[in-house]
Motif scaffolding. Sequence first.
Motif, short mmCIF file in Angstrom:
data_model
loop_
_atom_site.label_atom_id
_atom_site.label_comp_id
_atom_site.label_asym_id
_atom_site.label_seq_id
_atom_site.Cartn_x
_atom_site.Cartn_y
_atom_site.Cartn_z
N ASP A 87 -21.59 12.96 11.48
CA ASP A 87 -20.56 12.81 11.95
C ASP A 87 -20.39 12.37 13.11
OD1 ASP A 87 -19.81 13.52 9.31
OD2 ASP A 87 -18.97 15.55 9.96
N THR A 88 -21.18 12.79 14.20
CA THR A 88 -21.38 12.87 15.68
C THR A 88 -21.51 10.96 15.71
OG1 THR A 88 -22.32 15.10 15.92
CG2 THR A 88 -22.49 13.31 17.81
N ASP A 89 -22.53 10.64 15.11
CA ASP A 89 -22.60 9.10 15.10
C ASP A 89 -21.21 8.43 14.80
OD1 ASP A 89 -25.48 9.34 15.63
OD2 ASP A 89 -25.76 9.49 13.44
N LEU A 90 -20.74 8.64 13.70
CA LEU A 90 -19.49 7.99 13.40
C LEU A 90 -18.45 8.11 14.39
CD1 LEU A 90 -18.48 6.62 10.62
CD2 LEU A 90 -17.50 8.79 10.01
N MET A 91 -18.19 9.41 15.12
CA MET A 91 -17.29 9.22 16.07
C MET A 91 -17.68 8.56 17.12
SD MET A 91 -14.44 10.95 16.99
CE MET A 91 -14.29 12.71 16.43
N ARG A 92 -19.08 8.58 17.56
CA ARG A 92 -19.47 7.81 18.71
C ARG A 92 -19.24 6.27 18.59
NH1 ARG A 92 -25.04 8.06 18.52
NH2 ARG A 92 -24.76 6.10 17.19
#
Length: 320
Positions: A87-92
């Motif tokens: 999810d952190t990758d997707l947000m970034r």
Amino acid sequence: MRSGGILRALCGAAGLAAIAACTDMPSPSTTPQARPAGLKPPATPPDAGPSERSQILAAHYARVESGLIAQGLLRTGGGGVDTPYTDTDLMRNFEAIVFHDEYARDRGLTPADGRAGGLRKWTEPVRMNVEFGTSVPRAQRDTDRAMVSDYAARLARVTGHPISANAGSNANFHVLFMGEDDRGQAVERIRTLVPNISPASLDLFNNLPRSIHCLVVAFSGNNNDYTYRRAIAFIRSEHPDLLRRSCVHEELAQGLGLANDSPRARPSIFNDDDEFALLTTHDEELLRLLYSPRLKPGMSFDIARPILTQLIAERRGGSS
């Protein structure tokens, strides 16, 4: 490299233009000589076939495609167990691809300054239509129309936004398949579609190097720099099948608002490493987020961040 990201260019009264890759189309450098008296003009065959320059480009792109495939690139599976993302990758990646530009506004291929801008998207239905240069064979036209129609249906399913193909004269998203021999036709068609297009924007259709494979231009309204109302995608007809499909997948999705590329985005076509040829599961998530009704044109990332956090959490929890 299939695409040069999206350039933002001022387009007269038409508002904002977003441009992503093009083709080099040099002007003739010689003047025809007068024919000696008494000589008959040579017979012109009904179909002379592609010019030498077009054939050279086609051979070049065939070598590019073969070389990338031989390196394990231009993957078509959409991602898998070897390409996990959090999810952190997707947000970034959403922040990098939606809120930033690769090139400076109205300055050609000059890199952007890295500052974030507002979210851009369509709010009205997207009505695509496919057009062809006279050099494109009829059999290829049928294949390309079907490809764009199928992809438009997929984009509509993914985004939940009205996106259709075969719109005819009612189109607001024009997909042009044209080759080197259609240079004049392409420029005139673009002038017709956008009469007040800036010289800098139009010049990109003439002078970009062959390393830039395709292009999309998305225009906003006069009073709102963040809502798209018209787009033009330009796909080189010299491309072999997979590069052609990759251009359609990338440029049509970028024309919806996924404006930038990011070297950290994976699995994604919005990455200049050419690992993936076609829209991935990760890219579909970016489009779903972008077209959530909770995200509004012009919204900054700081304002969008808590909404995105909630949307991603809902998605992981199985909520719509």
